[in-house]
Design a protein around this motif. Structure first.
Motif: not given
Length: 359
Positions: A270-282
């Motif tokens: 993910a291009a930033n940590d905020a989106m990485a958190i969303g990825v982990l949630g999904a």
């Protein structure tokens, strides 16, 4: 008949030092001048760090002002010095850990040097930047502006030409101004080499917003490194740096490969940590294990990254330092230091390996 004089109330007790008059009204600059034995103009120059005052006189005036409890009126002081002692800060958004860290860096530096800050969001929109600048003019001495969106470049260049301004994240090619940025390309390239070195070959990359200079640098690095590995398959997913976009980017992918887990990416960057958190949630919602089934990595190393489950592998950006350095450059220029022209600083990034990548 015996008459007695009425008893007067006792003088209120004070802790004032001998020789100091007890006052019931606010102490004025004239009181300080009288006590220090100097003119009102000298008091003003001494308290505002102006020239033509000796160190001995400045120290005496300040000591008297402190003893009397004199607080200069901010409006009057700004009329004398033509300075407000305030930095204007314009950020694309005020939400999220990244911007909180930038503000922290600016605020700590400003306070250390006797400045305050006035903060507004611009949403990287040229019209909103112009509106915010118009509202702040006369209330701030200069600006720290973060706006990495290409559509706002003309507005940033116009601001920097007319007002003391430090531009953060806009890229060094914006003009002959003072700019600070981070090495987005090298950070993203290092992460790609790390994932490929772990044996991952099916990599999905959740992009940042299309017009963002930093997102474009990260995307360019990812594409170029992936192209250098003939057996690497790169899948690009749309994102906009928000947590929700990371979540939304991955859900359709998981749905399409629900019965074919072997076709899923084995790593998601993910291009930033905020989106990485969303990825982990999904992934968690879909019952996909990290890092056993899919590795996940991010970019920025926001404070929460190391507290996630599993802790997030990411690219560390010196976020607070970015704000600190921007504030220092602006304050230095406001106090007669180097002019804010032709200065471009690029802060390094570093790879932070944690459990989410499976290393």
């Amino acid at each position: 008949m015996r008459c007695t004089a009425p008893r007067l109330p006792a003088e209120p007790a004070t802790d004032l030092p001998p020789g100091r008059v007890h006052r019931t009204s606010a102490v004025t600059i004239r009181d300080v001048a009288r006590e220090a034995g100097v003119s009102v103009a000298t008091v003003s120059r001494a308290l505002n760090d102006l020239e033509r005052v000796t160190d001995v006189t400045r120290a005496r005036v300040r000591k008297v002002a402190e003893r009397l409890g004199y607080a200069p009126h901010g409006g009057a002081r700004s009329l004398i010095t033509r300075r407000t002692g305030t930095l204007g800060v314009l950020l694309p958004d005020l939400y999220g850990e990244f911007f909180s860290e930038v503000i922290r860096g600016i605020d700590q530096t400003a306070q250390k040097h006797g400045f305050h800050m006035l903060v507004a969001s611009s949403h990287s929109d040229a019209r909103e930047i112009a509106a915010a600048v118009g509202n702040m003019r006369g209330r701030v001495d200069g600006f720290v502006v973060m706006s990495p969106d290409t559509a706002a470049r003309a507005a940033l260049a116009g601001l920097a030409r007319s007002f003391p301004t430090v531009i953060v994240g806009g890229g060094s090619d914006i003009g002959p101004f003072t700019t600070l940025s981070v090495n987005n390309y090298d950070g993203a390239a290092a992460m790609m080499h790390h994932l490929l070195g772990l044996g991952h070959r099916r990599i999905a990359f959740v992009r940042g917003p299309a017009g963002n200079v930093e997102a474009n640098d990260r995307l360019r690095a990812v594409r170029e490194v992936a192209a250098s590995y003939p057996d690497c398959t790169l899948q690009e997913l749309a994102g906009d740096f928000r947590q929700e976009s990371g979540f939304d980017a991955v859900r359709p992918l998981l749905h399409d490969t629900h019965d074919r887990p072997g076709e899923r990416p084995d790593a998601i960057f993910a291009a930033n940590d905020a989106m990485a958190i969303g990825v982990l949630g999904a992934l968690h919602e879909a019952g996909v294990r990290v890092p056993d089934d899919v590795a996940v990595v991010g970019f920025d190393d926001t404070p929460i990254a190391r507290f996630l489950l599993p802790p997030l592998t990411t690219v560390r950006v010196p976020i607070a330092e970015l704000g600190e350095q921007a504030a220092l450059r602006l304050i230095d220029a406001l106090r007669g230091g180097p002019a804010l022209i032709e200065y471009h600083a690029v802060l390094p990034t570093s790879l932070i390996i944690r459990a989410s990548c499976g290393a």
